[in-house]
Design a protein around this motif. Structure first.
Motif, mmCIF file in Angstrom:
data_model
loop_
_atom_site.group_PDB
_atom_site.id
_atom_site.type_symbol
_atom_site.label_atom_id
_atom_site.label_comp_id
_atom_site.label_asym_id
_atom_site.label_seq_id
_atom_site.Cartn_x
_atom_site.Cartn_y
_atom_site.Cartn_z
ATOM 1 N N ALA A 255 -15.146 -10.046 20.774
ATOM 2 C CA ALA A 255 -15.236 -9.042 21.829
ATOM 3 C C ALA A 255 -15.139 -7.653 21.214
ATOM 4 C CB ALA A 255 -14.125 -9.241 22.865
ATOM 5 N N LEU A 256 -15.670 -6.690 21.938
ATOM 6 C CA LEU A 256 -15.560 -5.273 21.592
ATOM 7 C C LEU A 256 -14.882 -4.554 22.738
ATOM 8 C CD1 LEU A 256 -19.241 -4.656 20.377
ATOM 9 C CD2 LEU A 256 -17.270 -5.268 18.962
ATOM 10 N N VAL A 257 -13.940 -3.670 22.429
ATOM 11 C CA VAL A 257 -13.257 -2.864 23.445
ATOM 12 C C VAL A 257 -13.629 -1.401 23.230
ATOM 13 C CG1 VAL A 257 -11.032 -2.039 24.285
ATOM 14 C CG2 VAL A 257 -11.330 -4.450 23.773
ATOM 15 N N GLY A 258 -14.112 -0.755 24.277
ATOM 16 C CA GLY A 258 -14.463 0.655 24.198
ATOM 17 C C GLY A 258 -13.245 1.531 24.407
ATOM 18 N N LEU A 259 -12.950 2.394 23.444
ATOM 19 C CA LEU A 259 -11.759 3.235 23.496
ATOM 20 C C LEU A 259 -12.142 4.705 23.408
ATOM 21 C CD1 LEU A 259 -9.390 1.286 21.049
ATOM 22 C CD2 LEU A 259 -9.458 1.141 23.538
ATOM 23 N N ARG B 194 -10.213 -5.576 31.123
ATOM 24 C CA ARG B 194 -8.904 -6.167 30.853
ATOM 25 C C ARG B 194 -7.913 -5.061 30.561
ATOM 26 N NH1 ARG B 194 -10.713 -10.197 26.078
ATOM 27 N NH2 ARG B 194 -12.342 -11.385 27.156
ATOM 28 N N PHE B 195 -6.788 -5.144 31.175
ATOM 29 C CA PHE B 195 -5.734 -4.148 30.962
ATOM 30 C C PHE B 195 -6.296 -2.732 31.063
ATOM 31 C CE2 PHE B 195 -4.144 -7.958 28.814
ATOM 32 C CZ PHE B 195 -2.851 -8.048 29.352
ATOM 33 N N GLY B 196 -7.242 -2.541 32.000
ATOM 34 C CA GLY B 196 -7.827 -1.233 32.241
ATOM 35 C C GLY B 196 -8.855 -0.785 31.227
ATOM 36 N N GLU B 197 -9.253 -1.663 30.300
ATOM 37 C CA GLU B 197 -10.209 -1.307 29.256
ATOM 38 C C GLU B 197 -11.518 -2.076 29.447
ATOM 39 O OE1 GLU B 197 -7.054 -0.481 25.601
ATOM 40 O OE2 GLU B 197 -7.788 -2.520 25.959
ATOM 41 N N THR B 198 -12.645 -1.440 29.092
ATOM 42 C CA THR B 198 -13.952 -2.092 29.162
ATOM 43 C C THR B 198 -14.135 -2.976 27.931
ATOM 44 O OG1 THR B 198 -14.892 -0.241 30.379
ATOM 45 C CG2 THR B 198 -16.439 -1.744 29.309
ATOM 46 N N VAL B 199 -14.480 -4.251 28.181
ATOM 47 C CA VAL B 199 -14.586 -5.245 27.127
ATOM 48 C C VAL B 199 -15.961 -5.889 27.181
ATOM 49 C CG1 VAL B 199 -13.595 -7.361 26.166
ATOM 50 C CG2 VAL B 199 -12.110 -5.718 27.349
ATOM 51 N N LEU B 200 -16.590 -6.035 26.013
ATOM 52 C CA LEU B 200 -17.832 -6.805 25.881
ATOM 53 C C LEU B 200 -17.510 -8.086 25.136
ATOM 54 C CD1 LEU B 200 -20.371 -4.031 24.794
ATOM 55 C CD2 LEU B 200 -19.890 -4.849 27.111
ATOM 56 N N GLU C 70 -21.278 -10.285 27.725
ATOM 57 C CA GLU C 70 -20.859 -10.074 29.111
ATOM 58 C C GLU C 70 -19.832 -8.952 29.154
ATOM 59 O OE1 GLU C 70 -19.469 -13.643 30.922
ATOM 60 O OE2 GLU C 70 -21.370 -14.717 30.668
ATOM 61 N N ARG C 71 -19.836 -8.229 30.249
ATOM 62 C CA ARG C 71 -18.936 -7.077 30.411
ATOM 63 C C ARG C 71 -17.790 -7.455 31.336
ATOM 64 N NH1 ARG C 71 -20.977 -0.895 30.980
ATOM 65 N NH2 ARG C 71 -19.029 0.096 31.622
ATOM 66 N N ALA C 72 -16.584 -7.004 30.965
ATOM 67 C CA ALA C 72 -15.400 -7.286 31.778
ATOM 68 C C ALA C 72 -14.424 -6.126 31.646
ATOM 69 C CB ALA C 72 -14.736 -8.584 31.314
ATOM 70 N N TYR D 296 -24.835 0.935 23.865
ATOM 71 C CA TYR D 296 -25.528 0.566 22.628
ATOM 72 C C TYR D 296 -25.255 -0.889 22.284
ATOM 73 C CZ TYR D 296 -26.379 0.234 17.590
ATOM 74 O OH TYR D 296 -26.803 -0.172 16.351
ATOM 75 N N TRP D 297 -23.984 -1.310 22.324
ATOM 76 C CA TRP D 297 -23.629 -2.664 21.933
ATOM 77 C C TRP D 297 -24.050 -3.695 22.973
ATOM 78 C CZ3 TRP D 297 -22.698 -4.263 17.260
ATOM 79 C CH2 TRP D 297 -22.233 -3.352 16.306
ATOM 80 N N THR D 298 -24.076 -3.307 24.234
ATOM 81 C CA THR D 298 -24.563 -4.227 25.266
ATOM 82 C C THR D 298 -26.008 -4.608 24.980
ATOM 83 O OG1 THR D 298 -23.067 -3.266 26.922
ATOM 84 C CG2 THR D 298 -24.941 -4.543 27.740
ATOM 85 N N ALA D 299 -26.819 -3.629 24.623
ATOM 86 C CA ALA D 299 -28.219 -3.902 24.309
ATOM 87 C C ALA D 299 -28.355 -4.657 22.991
ATOM 88 C CB ALA D 299 -28.999 -2.591 24.257
ATOM 89 N N ARG D 300 -27.569 -4.271 22.003
ATOM 90 C CA ARG D 300 -27.701 -4.874 20.675
ATOM 91 C C ARG D 300 -27.324 -6.360 20.670
ATOM 92 N NH1 ARG D 300 -28.483 -2.888 15.701
ATOM 93 N NH2 ARG D 300 -27.645 -4.024 13.900
ATOM 94 N N LEU D 301 -26.374 -6.730 21.512
ATOM 95 C CA LEU D 301 -25.857 -8.105 21.530
ATOM 96 C C LEU D 301 -26.460 -8.953 22.648
ATOM 97 C CD1 LEU D 301 -22.124 -7.248 20.822
ATOM 98 C CD2 LEU D 301 -23.770 -8.225 19.202
ATOM 99 N N MET D 302 -27.566 -8.491 23.218
ATOM 100 C CA MET D 302 -28.159 -9.183 24.364
ATOM 101 C C MET D 302 -28.460 -10.647 24.044
ATOM 102 S SD MET D 302 -28.688 -8.360 27.472
ATOM 103 C CE MET D 302 -28.843 -6.584 27.425
ATOM 104 N N GLY D 303 -28.850 -10.957 22.828
ATOM 105 C CA GLY D 303 -29.180 -12.333 22.481
ATOM 106 C C GLY D 303 -27.983 -13.178 22.099
#
Length: 307
Positions: A123-127, A106-112, A102-104, A91-98
């Motif tokens: 940045a946003l971290v998915g938990l 870090r420390f085993g967590e998905t970060v936008l 970028e997706r990465a 959801y946030w990947t699409a919402r922040l497209m503009g």
């Protein structure tokens, strides 16, 4: 019981309306308090956070219309990171497209990672497992996808050792992990704002404060006594002295420069943001400190009009 972690982050913005729209509409945060910069009452001071204005969720801004852009470098808080449910990554990947998302990992967590309209790094971290936590729902972002307070902040420093010593001795953090040149410090049992990452970048140009820069980072103290104990530790164990205590109406603060030159604040949890307006009405009226109330007419006339 000691309370530790991040209280708030304060940054510099440009246009006030643009800042308000991005953080309340695009990111879906609550405008918790609309006041002025106590030291520069010709400028707003916006506080964004969760429904209750809880410590560990508060991002604040000084919107200065004509502020020059900041420059990233050593001696700054480089990135402010929020928590989101793991299932909200798409959801946030699409919402922040503009916004340069970028997706990465870090420390085993998905970060936008992305930037706000003034260039501030966010940045946003998915938990996993945070879906049931309370979430602000203002109709812009569905509650199921909404931000749940701070995950962490990242500081870029020439050297990290002395700053790490203050985090552990004064603020209750402990080293939790290392990844490349980054050392992660964490407060056990603190979900909101319980992580500070220190990245060693020796040889970088120093940061230059401006639009899109973080002005200071505030750490929590339960009350005046806890704050005073932290002040004593800073002086006795680290040779650092703070300013005198300043009353910010919603918390009481002292400030100091940590060894890497980032401005740190120690802010009390009390009295909180509902001290001058009901919790259900937070952020709806312009609130002024008592010493400025006499000048309300002039202040309101000088401030930008908000839609």
């Amino acid at each position: 019981m000691a309370i530790h972690g991040i209280h708030h982050v304060t940054a510099i913005a440009g246009n006030a309306q643009r800042n308000l729209d991005f953080y309340t509409r695009t990111l879906g945060l609550r405008l918790v308090k609309k006041t002025v910069n106590f030291d520069d009452p010709g400028a707003y001071h916006f506080y964004y956070g969760d429904a209750a204005g809880s410590p560990g969720t508060i991002l604040t801004f000084f919107p200065w219309e004509h502020a020059a852009p900041g420059r990233g470098g050593a001696g700054e808080l480089q990135e402010t990171v929020f928590r989101i449910p793991q299932g909200a990554i798409g959801y946030w990947t699409a919402r922040l497209m503009g916004h340069g998302v970028e997706r990465a990992t870090r420390f085993g967590e998905t970060v936008l990672t992305f930037r706000d309209p003034d260039g501030m790094r966010l940045a946003l971290v998915g938990l996993p497992g945070i879906e049931a936590e309370p979430a602000w729902d203002n109709g812009e972002v569905p509650a199921a996808m909404a931000i749940r307070g701070f995950h962490s902040v990242s500081l870029m420093l020439d050297r990290t050792e002395a700053t790490g010593a203050i985090l552990t001795d004064v603020f209750g953090f402990a080293e939790a992990a290392r990844e490349g040149s980054t050392v992660r410090y964490q407060v056990a049992g603190t979900a909101l704002g319980g992580i500070v990452d220190l990245q060693a970048v020796g040889g970088f140009l120093p940061a230059r404060m401006g639009r899109g820069s973080v002005h200071h980072l505030a750490f929590r103290a339960a009350d005046d006594a806890a704050q005073a104990d932290m002040v004593r530790k800073l002086a006795a164990n680290h040779g650092l002295r703070t300013t005198e205590q300043k009353d910010r109406d919603y918390f009481r603060s002292v400030y100091f420069r940590e060894p890497g030159h980032v401005l740190f604040e120690i802010a009390t949890d009390i009295p909180g943001f509902a001290v001058d307006e009901p919790a259900e009405a937070l952020g709806t009226a312009l609130k002024l400190p008592k010493f400025l109330e006499t000048y309300r007419g002039q202040i309101e006339a000088a401030l930008p009009v908000l839609a």
